[in-house]
Design a protein around this motif. Structure first.
Motif, PDB file in Angstrom:
ATOM      1  N   HIS A  32       0.857  -1.182   0.000  1.00 36.92           N
ATOM      2  CA  HIS A  32       0.000   0.000   0.000  1.00 36.92           C
ATOM      3  C   HIS A  32       0.895   1.235   0.000  1.00 36.92           C
ATOM      4  O   HIS A  32       1.799   1.345   0.831  1.00 36.92           O
ATOM      5  CB  HIS A  32      -0.909   0.028   1.230  1.00 36.92           C
ATOM      6  N   SER A  33       0.646   2.135  -0.932  1.00 37.27           N
ATOM      7  CA  SER A  33       1.408   3.380  -1.036  1.00 37.27           C
ATOM      8  C   SER A  33       0.471   4.573  -0.860  1.00 37.27           C
ATOM      9  O   SER A  33      -0.658   4.564  -1.347  1.00 37.27           O
ATOM     10  CB  SER A  33       2.100   3.484  -2.407  1.00 37.27           C
ATOM     11  N   HIS A  34       0.972   5.589  -0.189  1.00 33.85           N
ATOM     12  CA  HIS A  34       0.244   6.843  -0.029  1.00 33.85           C
ATOM     13  C   HIS A  34       1.156   7.969  -0.495  1.00 33.85           C
ATOM     14  O   HIS A  34       2.302   8.068  -0.053  1.00 33.85           O
ATOM     15  CB  HIS A  34      -0.147   7.065   1.432  1.00 33.85           C
ATOM     16  N   PHE A  35       0.646   8.810  -1.392  1.00 36.71           N
ATOM     17  CA  PHE A  35       1.424   9.918  -1.941  1.00 36.71           C
ATOM     18  C   PHE A  35       0.722  11.235  -1.661  1.00 36.71           C
ATOM     19  O   PHE A  35      -0.490  11.351  -1.840  1.00 36.71           O
ATOM     20  CB  PHE A  35       1.605   9.768  -3.456  1.00 36.71           C
ATOM     21  N   GLU A  36       1.483  12.213  -1.228  1.00 39.99           N
ATOM     22  CA  GLU A  36       1.016  13.592  -1.125  1.00 39.99           C
ATOM     23  C   GLU A  36       1.573  14.317  -2.330  1.00 39.99           C
ATOM     24  O   GLU A  36       2.781  14.563  -2.422  1.00 39.99           O
ATOM     25  CB  GLU A  36       1.508  14.221   0.169  1.00 39.99           C
ATOM     26  N   VAL A  37       0.707  14.626  -3.275  1.00 45.82           N
ATOM     27  CA  VAL A  37       1.122  15.187  -4.559  1.00 45.82           C
ATOM     28  C   VAL A  37       0.976  16.698  -4.523  1.00 45.82           C
ATOM     29  O   VAL A  37      -0.131  17.230  -4.555  1.00 45.82           O
ATOM     30  CB  VAL A  37       0.285  14.585  -5.716  1.00 45.82           C
ATOM     31  N   GLY A  38       2.106  17.396  -4.448  1.00 46.82           N
ATOM     32  CA  GLY A  38       2.090  18.851  -4.410  1.00 46.82           C
ATOM     33  C   GLY A  38       1.671  19.441  -5.739  1.00 46.82           C
ATOM     34  O   GLY A  38       2.065  18.981  -6.798  1.00 46.82           O
ATOM     35  N   GLY A  39       0.832  20.447  -5.689  1.00 49.00           N
ATOM     36  CA  GLY A  39       0.400  21.134  -6.895  1.00 49.00           C
ATOM     37  C   GLY A  39      -0.684  20.405  -7.675  1.00 49.00           C
ATOM     38  O   GLY A  39      -1.092  20.843  -8.738  1.00 49.00           O
TER      39      GLY A  39
END
Length: 106
Positions: free
Chosen positions: A82-89
């Motif tokens: 399981h991956s969680h990404f905080e995608v800026g912009g």
């Protein structure tokens, strides 16, 4: 146990970018469940990537946790992550990804 990481910085013309990751895991050997021998390997990874260092709010940060089940008697591996990404912009904001994979050697 393994611990590995990488840092990279690059320029595409006038655009400077950078990224890094750190991965860690440990393999528990010789487990048994219903006559099936297997190894269990919990793993984790933290990563970051900035595609343009001059632009604010475009940094992407990610964390992944998972398990590898290794069946040496069958030359097989099952991976669950399981991956969680905080995608800026990004207008979408955070992103999540779940992966299940089976690998068999013949």
């Amino acid at each position: 146990m393994f611990l590995k990481g990488e840092y990279i910085r690059a320029h595409d013309g006038a655009v400077a970018k950078e990224g890094s990751y750190v991965s860690v895991g440990y393999r528990f050997r010789g487990l048994r469940l219903a006559k099936v021998n297997f190894d269990l390997q919990p793993v984790a990874r933290w990563e970051g990537f900035d595609p343009d260092l001059k632009t604010d709010s475009n940094l992407t940060l990610g964390a992944t946790v998972g398990f590898n089940f290794l069946f040496d008697d069958y030359f097989a591996k099952i991976q669950l992550n399981h991956s969680h990404f905080e995608v800026g912009g990004s207008a979408k904001g955070d992103e999540d990804l779940m992966i299940a994979a089976l690998q068999v050697a013949l």
